[in-house]
Scaffold this motif. Sequence first.
Motif, PDB file in Angstrom:
ATOM      1  N   UNK A   1       0.812  -1.216   0.000  1.00 56.51           N
ATOM      2  CA  UNK A   1       0.000   0.000   0.000  1.00 56.51           C
ATOM      3  C   UNK A   1       0.844   1.265   0.000  1.00 56.51           C
ATOM      4  N   UNK A   2       2.045   1.185   0.565  1.00 54.56           N
ATOM      5  CA  UNK A   2       2.910   2.361   0.566  1.00 54.56           C
ATOM      6  C   UNK A   2       3.177   2.844  -0.850  1.00 54.56           C
ATOM      7  N   UNK A   3       3.503   1.934  -1.738  1.00 53.92           N
ATOM      8  CA  UNK A   3       3.938   2.324  -3.073  1.00 53.92           C
ATOM      9  C   UNK A   3       2.773   2.871  -3.898  1.00 53.92           C
ATOM     10  N   UNK A   4       1.575   2.393  -3.614  1.00 56.82           N
ATOM     11  CA  UNK A   4       0.392   3.007  -4.212  1.00 56.82           C
ATOM     12  C   UNK A   4       0.251   4.450  -3.734  1.00 56.82           C
ATOM     13  N   UNK A   5       0.443   4.655  -2.430  1.00 52.34           N
ATOM     14  CA  UNK A   5       0.347   6.007  -1.870  1.00 52.34           C
ATOM     15  C   UNK A   5       1.419   6.924  -2.454  1.00 52.34           C
ATOM     16  N   UNK A   6       2.629   6.415  -2.624  1.00 51.88           N
ATOM     17  CA  UNK A   6       3.708   7.239  -3.173  1.00 51.88           C
ATOM     18  C   UNK A   6       3.411   7.653  -4.607  1.00 51.88           C
TER      19      UNK A   6
ATOM     20  N   UNK B   1       7.909  -4.034 -12.475  1.00 51.64           N
ATOM     21  CA  UNK B   1       7.767  -5.495 -12.311  1.00 51.64           C
ATOM     22  C   UNK B   1       8.058  -5.904 -10.868  1.00 51.64           C
ATOM     23  N   UNK B   2       7.829  -5.015  -9.930  1.00 50.94           N
ATOM     24  CA  UNK B   2       8.101  -5.325  -8.537  1.00 50.94           C
ATOM     25  C   UNK B   2       9.577  -5.186  -8.212  1.00 50.94           C
ATOM     26  N   UNK B   3       9.988  -5.818  -7.099  1.00 50.77           N
ATOM     27  CA  UNK B   3      11.357  -5.659  -6.586  1.00 50.77           C
ATOM     28  C   UNK B   3      11.963  -7.013  -6.253  1.00 50.77           C
ATOM     29  N   UNK B   4      13.132  -7.344  -6.817  1.00 52.32           N
ATOM     30  CA  UNK B   4      13.790  -8.607  -6.470  1.00 52.32           C
ATOM     31  C   UNK B   4      14.122  -8.724  -4.984  1.00 52.32           C
ATOM     32  N   UNK B   5      14.631  -7.627  -4.393  1.00 53.10           N
ATOM     33  CA  UNK B   5      14.966  -7.668  -2.972  1.00 53.10           C
ATOM     34  C   UNK B   5      13.751  -7.884  -2.109  1.00 53.10           C
TER      35      UNK B   5
ATOM     36  N   UNK C   1       3.265  -4.284  -8.818  1.00 54.59           N
ATOM     37  CA  UNK C   1       3.848  -3.463  -9.871  1.00 54.59           C
ATOM     38  C   UNK C   1       3.400  -2.014  -9.701  1.00 54.59           C
ATOM     39  N   UNK C   2       4.368  -1.109  -9.708  1.00 54.85           N
ATOM     40  CA  UNK C   2       4.084   0.320  -9.543  1.00 54.85           C
ATOM     41  C   UNK C   2       4.873   1.080 -10.602  1.00 54.85           C
ATOM     42  N   UNK C   3       4.339   1.114 -11.811  1.00 53.96           N
ATOM     43  CA  UNK C   3       5.090   1.640 -12.963  1.00 53.96           C
ATOM     44  C   UNK C   3       5.615   3.057 -12.739  1.00 53.96           C
TER      45      UNK C   3
END
Length: 382
Positions: free
Chosen positions: A182-187, A219-223, A238-240
């Motif tokens: 949800x953080x990355x949607x907010x950002x 495509x998301x984050x490997x870490x 995914x957060x383009x």
Amino acid sequence: MAKVLASQNPPGGLNVENVPQFVNFTFDDNGKSGLYGSGTVGGMQFILNLFSQYKNPKAKDTKANNPKTFDESPVQGSFYCAGFYAGEKSQWENGHFVKKIWKLGYDEGHEIGNHTWRHPHGNNENFSVSDWDAEIQKCNDILTADYNPDERPETRDDKNGIGMNKKDIVGFRSPFLGYNDNLFTALRNSGFAYDCSVSEGLQEDQDGKNFLWPYTLDEGSPGDALSASENNRAPIGKHPGLWEIPTHVLIAPPDDLCEKYGCKKGLRAKLKKLDPSFNENDGKIPGLDWNLWSPLEMSKEEFVATYKYSLDLRLEGNRAPLCVCFHSDIYADSYDDPMPNASAEDRRNAFKACLEYTLSIPEARTITAANLVKWLEEPVAL
């Protein structure tokens, strides 16, 4: 903005030998200004005073300094500020002084980023998008509110801020590196350019010479995928277009290199005794200075050796940017967590040694994370 997938190769098709070795000195919290006249050294005050004394290396052809590769530019850092330190609930000093030091950093060209308002652990608290939005917005509010140069400690007004332009708030780091999807949607909703909350480098096939370059979260984050698997939680989606500037692990030098880097042999064995989860074979430590100073009880010499070795591995390899999460408060005269093998003066001297070592490297450039993103979007060779 085109997507940039996670890769061990520099962007733009540039050869490794032609890219700068970027270093991001980033600082969380920033609640000890040192401006209150008590004669003590404040953490952010120390960092700003130190940075003001240095510039990045010149271009090899000194007649051709290129601003796009930050040749001979001022040394700058990124300060992710938790808003409550500047308000009524500041736990260490009057918020007036905190606002004043943040304003000074901003005016001197350093990056001021968002670190939420009350410093929550958003994953543990199961934050929704609206929860993140509220924390982010309230921090932005104090950063962008008008600055009153006539305010005094006894007349502090929590409606005053530091007068930032909203467009300059482009970066975010989550407290405790604790986040959920949800953080990355907010950002993205708030128009941020990048996040730097995700740890990278714990993958077994990464050794410090082949860490991932920053990437967009198309495509998301490997870490994060590795962390999610180990902690039995869903990975972020995914957060383009949103950049991730990873906070990579640091690597403690092995026995055969300890003396070269100025510390006694047996560092990895010592760390294993203090933290049973530490892997002596790869020497990896999550890249926060607090980890080295407090639970791992490093001395000044051990801290500097670990930083230098981690940076040298990059220079031998693919020159992935080095983004270390420091806490400016740790370098103040007073700090609450026990750091048994390093006094405040030792910690400050260690930080200075790390900075000076970085600037001794002709290819290195110490810049803000925001400026790193600008370079990543239009890569330019040295």
